[in-house]
Design an enzyme around this catalytic site. Structure first.
Site, PDB file in Angstrom:
ATOM      1  N   ASP A  37       0.868  -1.161   0.000  1.00  0.00           N
ATOM      2  CA  ASP A  37       0.000   0.000   0.000  1.00  0.00           C
ATOM      3  C   ASP A  37       0.919   1.230   0.000  1.00  0.00           C
ATOM      4  OD1 ASP A  37      -2.385   1.635   0.473  1.00  0.00           O
ATOM      5  OD2 ASP A  37      -1.610   1.840   2.507  1.00  0.00           O
ATOM      6  N   ASP A  56      -0.082   5.158   0.910  1.00  0.00           N
ATOM      7  CA  ASP A  56      -0.315   6.118   1.987  1.00  0.00           C
ATOM      8  C   ASP A  56      -0.452   5.416   3.333  1.00  0.00           C
ATOM      9  OD1 ASP A  56      -0.656   8.663   0.356  1.00  0.00           O
ATOM     10  OD2 ASP A  56      -2.102   7.326  -0.601  1.00  0.00           O
ATOM     11  N   THR A 114      -2.457   0.911  -4.495  1.00  0.00           N
ATOM     12  CA  THR A 114      -3.016   2.013  -3.717  1.00  0.00           C
ATOM     13  C   THR A 114      -4.480   2.269  -4.050  1.00  0.00           C
ATOM     14  OG1 THR A 114      -2.801   4.402  -3.283  1.00  0.00           O
ATOM     15  CG2 THR A 114      -2.131   3.635  -5.465  1.00  0.00           C
ATOM     16  N   SER A 115      -5.193   2.828  -3.087  1.00  0.00           N
ATOM     17  CA  SER A 115      -6.587   3.220  -3.318  1.00  0.00           C
ATOM     18  C   SER A 115      -6.682   4.609  -3.933  1.00  0.00           C
ATOM     19  CB  SER A 115      -7.366   3.190  -1.992  1.00  0.00           C
ATOM     20  OG  SER A 115      -7.458   1.873  -1.504  1.00  0.00           O
ATOM     21  N   LYS A 122     -10.375  -1.904  -2.071  1.00  0.00           N
ATOM     22  CA  LYS A 122     -10.193  -2.558  -0.785  1.00  0.00           C
ATOM     23  C   LYS A 122     -11.377  -2.202   0.111  1.00  0.00           C
ATOM     24  CE  LYS A 122      -5.251  -1.475  -1.283  1.00  0.00           C
ATOM     25  NZ  LYS A 122      -4.133  -0.678  -0.738  1.00  0.00           N
ATOM     26  N   ASP A 133      -1.302  -0.555   6.277  1.00  0.00           N
ATOM     27  CA  ASP A 133      -1.546   0.105   7.564  1.00  0.00           C
ATOM     28  C   ASP A 133      -3.028   0.169   7.906  1.00  0.00           C
ATOM     29  OD1 ASP A 133      -2.336   3.444   7.059  1.00  0.00           O
ATOM     30  OD2 ASP A 133      -1.907   2.088   5.405  1.00  0.00           O
TER      31      ASP A 133
END
Length: 216
Positions: free
Chosen positions: A11, A13, A106-107, A137, A162
């Site tokens: 991931d 961020d 990443t989102s 996600k 995270d």
């Protein structure tokens, strides 16, 4: 503890970089612009989810496309304003890995992800962003797509996350999960391994893959 894998999926961020201050600034401004109250905003899970899903939770469907473009604009513009910095251990761990053995999943949108990564000098060969998927996600789709791009069996991948939503996505994809307690408390995270951040890990590349170890 040692974890053996053929590929590592990160991931961004909260895992590789910190953008919490920027996220807070931009989404607070965005919410005010669209008349969303603090109470309404507080009820929505923000971290680790695609912006389009957050906007859809808060706004009428016909407003979502415009609102999505606006939050992307705000966040990209905020990157130079101390909007992102590397988290401990990121540089050392990534520098130890061949480019074809890791990916960022990443989102964030591709435009935003590339802006943040470029700002800290991270240039992944493989980047899976919100633009590439249909379900974000905690659905496993993003991580399964990352494994596919790297040509690796999902069961031989390790996910570094995270956020609870990201860890759930990794588990659903059948991958080993490593949680970083950078934005949540350790007891809030369910994973095969929980560490403070990437500085607690080292990577050894072998003919068989990558061996992840917890530093003594």
């Amino acid at each position: 503890m040692k974890i053996h894998a053929q590929a590592l999926l990160f991931d961004n961020d909260g895992t590789l970089v910190s953008s919490l201050a920027s996220v807070d600034r931009c989404w607070t401004r965005w919410a005010a612009e669209y008349g969303i109250t603090a109470e309404e905003f507080a009820r929505v899970e923000l971290h680790g989810r695609p912006a389009v899903e957050i906007a859809a939770d808060l706004l009428p469907a016909d407003v979502v496309p415009e609102a999505l473009a606006r939050i992307e604009e705000l966040e990209v513009e905020d990157v130079p304003n101390d909007g992102v910095h590397l988290l401990p251990g990121t540089r050392a761990l990534l520098d130890a890995l061949p480019a074809d053995r890791w990916a960022v999943v990443t989102s964030a949108t591709r435009r935003l992800a590339e802006a943040r990564l470029d700002a800290v000098g991270i240039l992944p060969k493989t980047l899976i962003a919100a633009d590439d998927i249909t379900r974000g996600k905690p659905d496993p789709e993003p991580y399964l797509l990352g494994a596919r791009h790297l040509g690796v069996d999902p069961a031989r991948c390790v996910v570094f996350e995270d956020a609870p939503a990201g860890l759930q996505a990794g588990r659903a994809a059948g991958m080993t999960t490593v949680a970083l307690a950078t934005t949540h408390q350790a007891h809030e995270l369910s994973a095969d391994l929980v560490v403070k951040d990437l500085s607690e890990l080292s990577a050894l590349v072998t003919a068989a893959g990558v061996e992840i170890s917890v530093r003594d």
